[in-house]
Motif scaffolding. Structure first.
Motif, PDB file in Angstrom:
ATOM      1  N   LYS A  95       0.864  -1.188   0.000  1.00 25.63           N
ATOM      2  CA  LYS A  95       0.000   0.000   0.000  1.00 25.63           C
ATOM      3  C   LYS A  95       0.899   1.236   0.000  1.00 25.63           C
ATOM      4  CE  LYS A  95      -3.237   2.462   3.085  1.00 25.63           C
ATOM      5  NZ  LYS A  95      -3.888   2.414   4.427  1.00 25.63           N
ATOM      6  N   TYR A  96       0.874   1.964  -1.117  1.00 28.23           N
ATOM      7  CA  TYR A  96       1.732   3.142  -1.250  1.00 28.23           C
ATOM      8  C   TYR A  96       1.004   4.448  -0.948  1.00 28.23           C
ATOM      9  CZ  TYR A  96       5.283   0.189  -3.417  1.00 28.23           C
ATOM     10  OH  TYR A  96       6.229  -0.780  -3.650  1.00 28.23           O
ATOM     11  N   SER A 112       0.394  10.058  -1.389  1.00 25.24           N
ATOM     12  CA  SER A 112       1.409   9.007  -1.472  1.00 25.24           C
ATOM     13  C   SER A 112       2.288   9.052  -0.236  1.00 25.24           C
ATOM     14  CB  SER A 112       2.280   9.194  -2.715  1.00 25.24           C
ATOM     15  OG  SER A 112       3.401   8.327  -2.682  1.00 25.24           O
ATOM     16  N   PHE A 113       2.549   7.893   0.351  1.00 28.60           N
ATOM     17  CA  PHE A 113       3.386   7.828   1.547  1.00 28.60           C
ATOM     18  C   PHE A 113       4.840   8.237   1.271  1.00 28.60           C
ATOM     19  CE2 PHE A 113       0.217   4.489   3.012  1.00 28.60           C
ATOM     20  CZ  PHE A 113      -0.409   5.348   3.892  1.00 28.60           C
ATOM     21  N   PRO A 120       7.995   4.189   2.846  1.00 28.77           N
ATOM     22  CA  PRO A 120       7.217   4.576   1.663  1.00 28.77           C
ATOM     23  C   PRO A 120       5.965   3.739   1.421  1.00 28.77           C
ATOM     24  CG  PRO A 120       9.124   3.302   0.992  1.00 28.77           C
ATOM     25  CD  PRO A 120       9.257   3.507   2.485  1.00 28.77           C
ATOM     26  N   PHE A 121       5.821   2.658   2.200  1.00 31.06           N
ATOM     27  CA  PHE A 121       4.640   1.819   1.990  1.00 31.06           C
ATOM     28  C   PHE A 121       4.296   1.047   3.251  1.00 31.06           C
ATOM     29  CE2 PHE A 121       8.233  -0.914   0.954  1.00 31.06           C
ATOM     30  CZ  PHE A 121       7.912  -2.108   1.588  1.00 31.06           C
ATOM     31  N   ALA A 122       3.085   0.543   3.275  1.00 29.00           N
ATOM     32  CA  ALA A 122       2.650  -0.424   4.285  1.00 29.00           C
ATOM     33  C   ALA A 122       2.033  -1.585   3.497  1.00 29.00           C
ATOM     34  CB  ALA A 122       1.652   0.217   5.247  1.00 29.00           C
ATOM     35  N   TYR A 123       1.039  -2.254   4.066  1.00 31.26           N
ATOM     36  CA  TYR A 123       0.408  -3.380   3.377  1.00 31.26           C
ATOM     37  C   TYR A 123      -1.105  -3.352   3.565  1.00 31.26           C
ATOM     38  CZ  TYR A 123       5.076  -5.516   3.181  1.00 31.26           C
ATOM     39  OH  TYR A 123       6.404  -5.773   2.937  1.00 31.26           O
ATOM     40  N   HIS A 124      -1.791  -3.973   2.587  1.00 33.67           N
ATOM     41  CA  HIS A 124      -3.146  -4.443   2.804  1.00 33.67           C
ATOM     42  C   HIS A 124      -3.020  -5.938   3.109  1.00 33.67           C
ATOM     43  CE1 HIS A 124      -4.630  -0.731   1.056  1.00 33.67           C
ATOM     44  NE2 HIS A 124      -4.047  -0.981  -0.095  1.00 33.67           N
ATOM     45  N   THR A 125      -3.714  -6.425   4.106  1.00 33.10           N
ATOM     46  CA  THR A 125      -3.545  -7.832   4.497  1.00 33.10           C
ATOM     47  C   THR A 125      -4.880  -8.485   4.812  1.00 33.10           C
ATOM     48  OG1 THR A 125      -3.456  -7.463   6.892  1.00 33.10           O
ATOM     49  CG2 THR A 125      -1.412  -7.137   5.664  1.00 33.10           C
ATOM     50  N   ARG A 126      -4.906  -9.769   4.723  1.00 31.04           N
ATOM     51  CA  ARG A 126      -5.987 -10.534   5.344  1.00 31.04           C
ATOM     52  C   ARG A 126      -5.591 -10.674   6.804  1.00 31.04           C
ATOM     53  NH1 ARG A 126      -9.491 -12.762   1.572  1.00 31.04           N
ATOM     54  NH2 ARG A 126      -8.703 -12.814  -0.578  1.00 31.04           N
ATOM     55  N   ARG A 127      -6.397 -10.120   7.675  1.00 26.77           N
ATOM     56  CA  ARG A 127      -6.001 -10.049   9.079  1.00 26.77           C
ATOM     57  C   ARG A 127      -5.808 -11.423   9.713  1.00 26.77           C
ATOM     58  NH1 ARG A 127      -7.025  -5.782  12.386  1.00 26.77           N
ATOM     59  NH2 ARG A 127      -6.301  -7.227  13.992  1.00 26.77           N
ATOM     60  N   GLN A 224      -2.563   4.468  -8.873  1.00 27.35           N
ATOM     61  CA  GLN A 224      -3.547   4.272  -7.809  1.00 27.35           C
ATOM     62  C   GLN A 224      -3.846   2.793  -7.553  1.00 27.35           C
ATOM     63  OE1 GLN A 224      -6.990   6.274  -9.381  1.00 27.35           O
ATOM     64  NE2 GLN A 224      -6.292   8.303  -8.771  1.00 27.35           N
ATOM     65  N   TYR A 225      -3.222   1.912  -8.323  1.00 26.49           N
ATOM     66  CA  TYR A 225      -3.617   0.500  -8.377  1.00 26.49           C
ATOM     67  C   TYR A 225      -3.762  -0.153  -6.996  1.00 26.49           C
ATOM     68  CZ  TYR A 225      -3.629  -4.400  -9.863  1.00 26.49           C
ATOM     69  OH  TYR A 225      -3.962  -5.716 -10.066  1.00 26.49           O
ATOM     70  N   SER A 226      -2.836   0.118  -6.098  1.00 24.49           N
ATOM     71  CA  SER A 226      -2.879  -0.525  -4.782  1.00 24.49           C
ATOM     72  C   SER A 226      -3.372   0.417  -3.690  1.00 24.49           C
ATOM     73  CB  SER A 226      -1.505  -1.082  -4.413  1.00 24.49           C
ATOM     74  OG  SER A 226      -0.583  -0.025  -4.210  1.00 24.49           O
ATOM     75  N   ASN A 227      -3.904   1.588  -4.073  1.00 21.19           N
ATOM     76  CA  ASN A 227      -4.408   2.535  -3.085  1.00 21.19           C
ATOM     77  C   ASN A 227      -5.647   2.001  -2.378  1.00 21.19           C
ATOM     78  OD1 ASN A 227      -2.465   4.382  -3.785  1.00 21.19           O
ATOM     79  ND2 ASN A 227      -3.875   5.952  -4.530  1.00 21.19           N
TER      80      ASN A 227
END
Length: 445
Positions: A95-96, A112-113, A120-127, A224-227
């Motif tokens: 996730k940027y 943008s981070f 510069p980024f984090a993640y989207h995750t399945r918790r 924006q793909y992973s926003n």
């Protein structure tokens, strides 16, 4: 250094007392109630420092949890836990930044981070996956973990919490474990804070969330793909979190008054409101729902007290804020890192306990309240993008050392390295020994 009496009071951390739970001692340095991100981080980092720690969680991992989108400040405690490479290897979506459809013009705008923060980024995750990774790492670092364990009550002696009583699913026996400190990381169950603290509800953030998942979704274009997508409408806002390929988590957050006044039910309200979106509706035009609906009461709150004699709270057990800017896991793990450092010193120097825990509570709640204040004011959708940037600056950079746009991103990234609460120390509370005094004198000479 601690006296022998203090050491006896806090235990050696190497108890050989038998337990009816095979292989689990009955005395620990620290017991942590809850194995989610807050509890597992606190426990893992304490175990890493050589303390004997027990984690008790009422669920069996992996277990479902909402809150899939992270912010970059989470990377600091994950680095402390030794997990940054593992998160990457698990294939979590990077996730940027984010895309807002928000404000007076209801136009889409991005952040943008890269423009603020230390990562510069984090993640989207399945918790379910993320939380299992963190809990498993706490095990690797030496923490004892008992799942399917429900804490029934704290053990008290002379007004001090000295342990807990718990049961294990499928059994009738009540077990007892003792410790120098107990950490409440039980989330909104608030096992200890419910008993020892009054709660302040934040009326401006009395919301309800309802969400589900969709497959075969169109993604946002280009950079924006992973926003994360946050789209505001008249009665609330939607999140759209890309989890992998064409699957996204889609949730609707609305004031509890709106949900209560609707005679349609939350699912029908959700479907009707999604038709009022622009970008989100476009992304879902060929999608298919791939899970049932879930809902939760997202009422933000702060406990008036987050520590006491022999205990401290962390994560949602201490305070909870609306998910608008995705702060949940980051606040939980950052606070877990802070608390682990404080408790490490308290275990070594019991006489500093009250002052050290008060410092932790003051710093953590001050950080939390800044985030909450910003979220409350961000809900005003009559503003322009530049106004939201200036709002962030007024919260974190009143001296205007950076641009408003940079301050906005820094706040949304989690403020790592920009806020005293994230770097507190209690080293100055440690009593000076003759050896350290002599070393200090030599250095000065």
């Amino acid at each position: 250094m601690p006296s022998r009496q203090d050491a006896a009071r806090f235990g050696s951390g190497r108890s050989s007392m038998p337990s009816s739970l095979t292989g689990i001692p009955t005395e620990f340095d620290v017991i942590v109630i809850g194995g989610g991100p807050a509890g597992a981080t606190t426990a893992g980092l304490l175990a890493k420092r050589g303390h004997q720690v027990l984690i008790l969680d009422r669920e069996r991992f992996p277990r479902y949890h909402v809150g899939e989108s992270l912010i970059p400040v989470v990377m600091a405690p994950m680095k402390e836990m030794g997990l940054t490479e593992r998160l990457e290897q698990r294939g979590f979506e990077r996730k940027y930044g984010g895309t807002f459809v928000w404000g007076n013009e209801q136009a889409a705008w991005d952040f943008s981070f890269v423009d603020g923060g230390d990562y510069p980024f984090a993640y989207h995750t399945r918790r379910a996956d993320l939380d299992s990774v963190i809990l498993d790492r706490a095990r690797e670092l030496g923490a004892y973990v008992v799942e399917d364990a429900t804490v029934k009550e704290p053990v008290e002696e002379d007004g001090r919490v000295t342990g807990v009583r718990f049961t294990v699913r499928g059994g009738k026996e009540t077990y007892e474990a003792r410790s120098a400190m107990v950490v409440d990381a039980s989330g909104q169950a608030r096992v200890l804070t419910r008993k020892y603290s009054e709660i302040d509800w934040h009326d401006k953030l009395r919301n309800v969330a309802v969400w589900t998942y969709f497959d075969n979704c169109e993604r946002l274009p280009g950079d924006q793909y992973s926003n994360i997508l946050v789209e505001g409408i008249e009665n609330g806002w939607f999140w759209g979190i890309p989890l992998d390929k064409g699957t996204i988590s889609v949730g609707f957050v609305t004031p509890s008054t709106v949900a209560g006044e609707s005679d349609q039910g939350l699912e029908r309200l959700y479907r009707d409101e999604i038709e009022k979106t622009t970008k989100l509706k476009h992304m879902l035009r060929d999608a298919r729902q791939s899970a049932g609906f879930r809902s939760a009461r997202d009422w933000s709150y702060t406990n008036q007290t987050v520590y006491g004699k022999g205990w401290a709270a962390v994560g949602d057990a201490a305070a909870f804020v609306d998910p608008l800017i995705s702060t949940g896991v980051a606040l939980a793990t950052t606070a877990g890192s802070i608390l682990s450092r404080v408790i490490d010193k308290v275990l070594q120097y019991p006489e500093i306990e009250e002052t050290a825990l008060k410092r932790y509570a003051t710093a953590y709640l001050s950080f939390f309240n800044e985030v909450r204040s910003f979220v409350e004011r961000f809900y005003d959708r009559s503003l322009m993008k530049e106004d939201y940037h200036k709002l962030a600056q007024s919260v974190i950079d009143p001296e205007q050392k950076n641009t408003p746009a940079n301050d906005f991103v820094t706040l949304l990234a989690g403020l790592r390295g920009k806020h005293l609460a994230l770097d507190i120390t209690v080293d100055d509370l440690v009593p000076e020994t003759p050896a350290s005094a002599s070393a200090s004198a030599s250095a000065e000479n």
